[in-house]
Write a protein that holds these residues in place. Sequence first.
Motif, PDB file in Angstrom:
ATOM      1  N   SER A 176       0.838  -1.193   0.000  1.00 27.21           N
ATOM      2  CA  SER A 176       0.000   0.000   0.000  1.00 27.21           C
ATOM      3  C   SER A 176       0.880   1.252   0.000  1.00 27.21           C
ATOM      4  O   SER A 176       2.058   1.198   0.370  1.00 27.21           O
TER       5      SER A 176
ATOM      6  N   VAL B  42      -2.172  -3.550  -0.814  1.00 28.09           N
ATOM      7  CA  VAL B  42      -3.297  -2.683  -1.169  1.00 28.09           C
ATOM      8  C   VAL B  42      -4.613  -3.388  -0.870  1.00 28.09           C
ATOM      9  O   VAL B  42      -5.541  -2.790  -0.308  1.00 28.09           O
TER      10      VAL B  42
ATOM     11  N   THR C   2      -6.199  -3.065   2.528  1.00 24.60           N
ATOM     12  CA  THR C   2      -6.642  -1.748   2.993  1.00 24.60           C
ATOM     13  C   THR C   2      -8.053  -1.420   2.515  1.00 24.60           C
ATOM     14  O   THR C   2      -8.564  -0.341   2.808  1.00 24.60           O
ATOM     15  N   LEU C   3      -8.677  -2.333   1.780  1.00 23.34           N
ATOM     16  CA  LEU C   3      -9.952  -2.033   1.131  1.00 23.34           C
ATOM     17  C   LEU C   3     -11.158  -2.503   1.939  1.00 23.34           C
ATOM     18  O   LEU C   3     -11.073  -3.428   2.747  1.00 23.34           O
TER      19      LEU C   3
ATOM     20  N   TYR D 195     -13.822   2.757  -6.933  1.00 25.79           N
ATOM     21  CA  TYR D 195     -13.128   3.668  -6.026  1.00 25.79           C
ATOM     22  C   TYR D 195     -14.034   4.259  -4.957  1.00 25.79           C
ATOM     23  O   TYR D 195     -13.661   4.370  -3.792  1.00 25.79           O
TER      24      TYR D 195
ATOM     25  N   LEU E  32      -5.619   5.202  -3.558  1.00 26.21           N
ATOM     26  CA  LEU E  32      -6.058   4.331  -2.471  1.00 26.21           C
ATOM     27  C   LEU E  32      -5.227   4.523  -1.208  1.00 26.21           C
ATOM     28  O   LEU E  32      -5.241   3.683  -0.305  1.00 26.21           O
ATOM     29  N   SER E  33      -4.518   5.626  -1.136  1.00 24.80           N
ATOM     30  CA  SER E  33      -3.795   5.978   0.083  1.00 24.80           C
ATOM     31  C   SER E  33      -4.756   6.652   1.054  1.00 24.80           C
ATOM     32  O   SER E  33      -5.835   7.115   0.669  1.00 24.80           O
ATOM     33  N   GLU E  34      -4.353   6.729   2.308  1.00 21.90           N
ATOM     34  CA  GLU E  34      -5.206   7.360   3.311  1.00 21.90           C
ATOM     35  C   GLU E  34      -5.413   8.841   3.007  1.00 21.90           C
ATOM     36  O   GLU E  34      -6.522   9.364   3.120  1.00 21.90           O
TER      37      GLU E  34
ATOM     38  N   SER F 214      -7.733   9.295   0.015  1.00 17.22           N
ATOM     39  CA  SER F 214      -9.081   8.900   0.410  1.00 17.22           C
ATOM     40  C   SER F 214      -9.735   9.982   1.260  1.00 17.22           C
ATOM     41  O   SER F 214     -10.899  10.345   1.054  1.00 17.22           O
TER      42      SER F 214
ATOM     43  N   TYR G 100     -11.132   2.667   0.205  1.00 10.80           N
ATOM     44  CA  TYR G 100     -10.161   2.564   1.286  1.00 10.80           C
ATOM     45  C   TYR G 100     -10.916   2.475   2.609  1.00 10.80           C
ATOM     46  O   TYR G 100     -11.785   3.291   2.895  1.00 10.80           O
TER      47      TYR G 100
END
Length: 486
Positions: A158, A166, A169-170, A190, A383-385, A388, A401
């Motif tokens: 991730s 990754v 984290t979903l 997304y 898709l990073s914090e 998101s 995320y």
Amino acid sequence: MGSTSAENTENGTAGVGRRDLIKRSAALGLISVPTMSFLSACASSGGDDNGDKAKAGEKTAKNPLGVNDTAGMEFVLFDGGFGKEYAEDAVKIYEKDFPKAKVKFSATQKIQSTLQPRFNQGTPPDLIDNSGAEQMDMGVLAGKNQLADLTPLLDAPSYDDPNKKVRDTLRPGIVEMGQLDGDPVWIMYYAYTVYGVWYSQKALDSLDEQYPETWDQMLAVCEKAKKKGMAGWTYAGKYPYYLPFSLYPMIGKVGGAEVLDAIDNLEPNAWKHPAVKACFDAYYELYKKGYILRGTPGLDHIQSQTAWAKGKALFIPNGSWVENESANVIPKDFDLAVSAPTGIDSSDKMSFGTIWASGGEPFIVPAKAKNGTGGMEQLRIMLSEASSRNFTSKVKSLTAYNGGTDGITLTPGLKSGVAALEKAGENVVNPRMQDWYVQLQKEKIGVSGLGEMMAGRLTPAEAIKKIQGFADETAKDTSIKHYKHQ
């Protein structure tokens, strides 16, 4: 569908949507002839699969996918209910990480008509937000080997934590939604969309009513609203595939999630289940009793949402993109809320609170993209914090995320959506019709079936017979890739 598809938007679906929906996208798409020409063209598109591909870069801790740091990357976004600022912000991070790479970013509401010729020529972009009224059929794309498998992205570290993949984290269900059939993952949804019945808590309070849990209560609330000069319901009449956003989970609540699975699986007589008839009869009663805003069949998604925001109707079926898409017309004291659909009565198979929530805003990397690895890296960034959180704060919707809400003051609609998910618990359904069979869902079930019924031109029995016929045709069509719940 932002979509949705929708919604999502020229959804929007849708489609969708969605989303001119499905999804938003959310969601969503409404074109048949172009879809067929696209289908045949995909089947015959030629060109060298690898001749123009960007050479692989060196894989490092900071570049786990091995992106070529000098190769250009092209990103085409659906310009819908979520806007484009969140994507532009993510592109800036890509450009910072790969300063020698030139990124070409564009946004359009006409995904299919813009990109169909490029797929036919074998020169598609590297990353596409495939949403809106001109959404390309994902089943067709995957069936014709036009999509890249996103498994390398999911198995990559991730963006925030190199010790976490990754995929880890979903939110639950996101990976499965993108699979269609078997192990490959063709789509990254997304946004995380809550579908249901949206309303003004202020308006409901003014009627001295609570959100109705049974259909008799729903009719009573609509009658009270009618006496005060407010319609009970409106919807996107030109894009009636918005109706399933509340109708499908109602069918699941009444008859059980297995009824929705049978419909998705195109099983014989699935649409003839008693739960379908009960729910169609209930919605038709809204029309028969005059509880639908006059003129609704002629309204698009924006017009119906505007009328609803202005207090002309109490309820509207939609996805969580509606808060952002209608931000310029929703009054500050509107107190936006969403609820799971009203059921029939206590005999329903699932409890009140059963809701449809799932991934929306489908992103794809074409198989023939010149820099598909760059497209996947752009998704890894998104898709990073941080990305998101940026999306949620700017467009009032959750992402795939599983997090990204810390430190954000939730807007009324988003707060209500989170509460609805908590109330639902495990009673979250995820109908797949709108991403497995786009044309069937939007044009046939939506426009030719539900749209005609809610305009009073078909009875529920006639609509069910017609829709079952459409489903049977799709099931028998060997040119269409068929999917089933595993």
